[in-house]
Write a protein that holds these residues in place. Sequence first.
Motif, PDB file in Angstrom:
ATOM      1  N   ALA A 173       0.931  -1.276  -0.069  1.00  0.00           N
ATOM      2  CA  ALA A 173      -0.093   0.171   0.143  1.00  0.00           C
ATOM      3  C   ALA A 173       0.609   1.063  -0.012  1.00  0.00           C
ATOM      4  N   LEU A 174       1.949   1.084   0.823  1.00  0.00           N
ATOM      5  CA  LEU A 174       2.995   2.435   0.664  1.00  0.00           C
ATOM      6  C   LEU A 174       3.666   2.653  -0.582  1.00  0.00           C
ATOM      7  N   LEU A 176       2.489   1.805  -3.492  1.00  0.00           N
ATOM      8  CA  LEU A 176       1.449   2.373  -4.454  1.00  0.00           C
ATOM      9  C   LEU A 176       0.921   3.566  -4.136  1.00  0.00           C
ATOM     10  N   THR A 177       1.078   3.921  -2.885  1.00  0.00           N
ATOM     11  CA  THR A 177       0.883   5.481  -2.674  1.00  0.00           C
ATOM     12  C   THR A 177       1.965   6.410  -2.882  1.00  0.00           C
ATOM     13  N   LEU A 178       3.239   6.111  -2.585  1.00  0.00           N
ATOM     14  CA  LEU A 178       4.243   6.992  -3.047  1.00  0.00           C
ATOM     15  C   LEU A 178       4.376   7.006  -4.682  1.00  0.00           C
ATOM     16  N   THR A 180       2.213   6.685  -6.700  1.00  0.00           N
ATOM     17  CA  THR A 180       0.941   7.390  -7.011  1.00  0.00           C
ATOM     18  C   THR A 180       1.154   9.250  -7.012  1.00  0.00           C
ATOM     19  N   LEU A 181       1.692   9.449  -5.709  1.00  0.00           N
ATOM     20  CA  LEU A 181       2.172  10.824  -5.519  1.00  0.00           C
ATOM     21  C   LEU A 181       3.146  11.225  -6.454  1.00  0.00           C
ATOM     22  N   ILE A 185       0.404  12.919  -9.165  1.00  0.00           N
ATOM     23  CA  ILE A 185      -0.090  13.958  -8.311  1.00  0.00           C
ATOM     24  C   ILE A 185       0.873  15.005  -8.516  1.00  0.00           C
ATOM     25  N   TRP A 246       5.807   2.650 -14.835  1.00  0.00           N
ATOM     26  CA  TRP A 246       5.149   2.710 -13.372  1.00  0.00           C
ATOM     27  C   TRP A 246       3.615   1.896 -13.350  1.00  0.00           C
ATOM     28  N   CYS A 261      -5.742  -8.066   0.984  1.00  0.00           N
ATOM     29  CA  CYS A 261      -6.685  -7.572   1.835  1.00  0.00           C
ATOM     30  C   CYS A 261      -7.856  -8.303   2.136  1.00  0.00           C
TER      31      CYS A 261
END
Length: 294
Positions: A173-174, A176-178, A180-181, A185, A246, A261
């Motif tokens: 999850a981390l 994917l989040t980083l 994506t940012l 973003i 990515w 999950c």
Amino acid sequence: MPQARLCGCWGGRVLPLLLAYVCYLLLGAAVFQLLEKQAEAQSRDQVQFEKLRFLENYTCLDQWALEQFVQVIMEAWVKGVNPKGNSTNPSNWDFGSSFFFAGTVVTTIGYGNLAPSTEAGQVFCVFYALVGIPLNVVFLNHLGAGLHGHLATLERWEEQPRRSQLLQILGLALFLTLGTLVILIFPPMVFSHVEGWSFGEGFYFAFITLSTIGFGDYVVGTDPSKHYISVYRSLAAIWILLGLAWLALILPLGPLLLHRCSQLWLLSRGLSLKDRGAPEMDGLPRPQKIPISA
């Protein structure tokens, strides 16, 4: 038998998929027509109004001369020359811009705002794309294969302690989040600041670019009124390549993360997988293994 099997496959799978595909296209056509047709009519009327007002203010010109001037502007635009500004505008074919164009060729984005105008350039572009597009596909496929090898240990995750399972989920999850940012973003924020766009326009450009749609309505580094750094478009090309890489990396991660999950949720709820038709091992409910596809 082969003919009957072919008919059964066509009627059972291909035909419903074809109908869904056509219906989706019809839905898109109806929605785009509803949203855009009136705006197009208003733009047409505005152009005609501005042309008439221009002729009224400059009576020395006639309709034919104005149309000839508009034709020159349109031909310049087709060749990638922005009619705004003057001859001191930055070249569309300096090394940075050429690198950006090469990236749009091999990634099949093709914004359409810039293309070779010489016969030699067009011929070279054809052969360059014939080699570059497969090379780009092979590169992205190898990235996906590399991720598959890195995540192969996750196929045995149910044999690990619950703490390790949770840490793996949090790590994915981390990641994917980083990513994506960094890819989806921050770049639109930079483009919005440099180009004078809203964040929505910057995000729209990023999505249209990384999805390789490439309409060409928003392209970085094309405003002659702005002074860009020399490597601006080269950096944008590198971002495109990293963004596509990515996407190739995260495509296998989405289903994997959802599956993990759901397994953790079932285990935390204390549900018996035996009731769901899953086998029990050593008296403890364990989820079935699902192979990770590249």
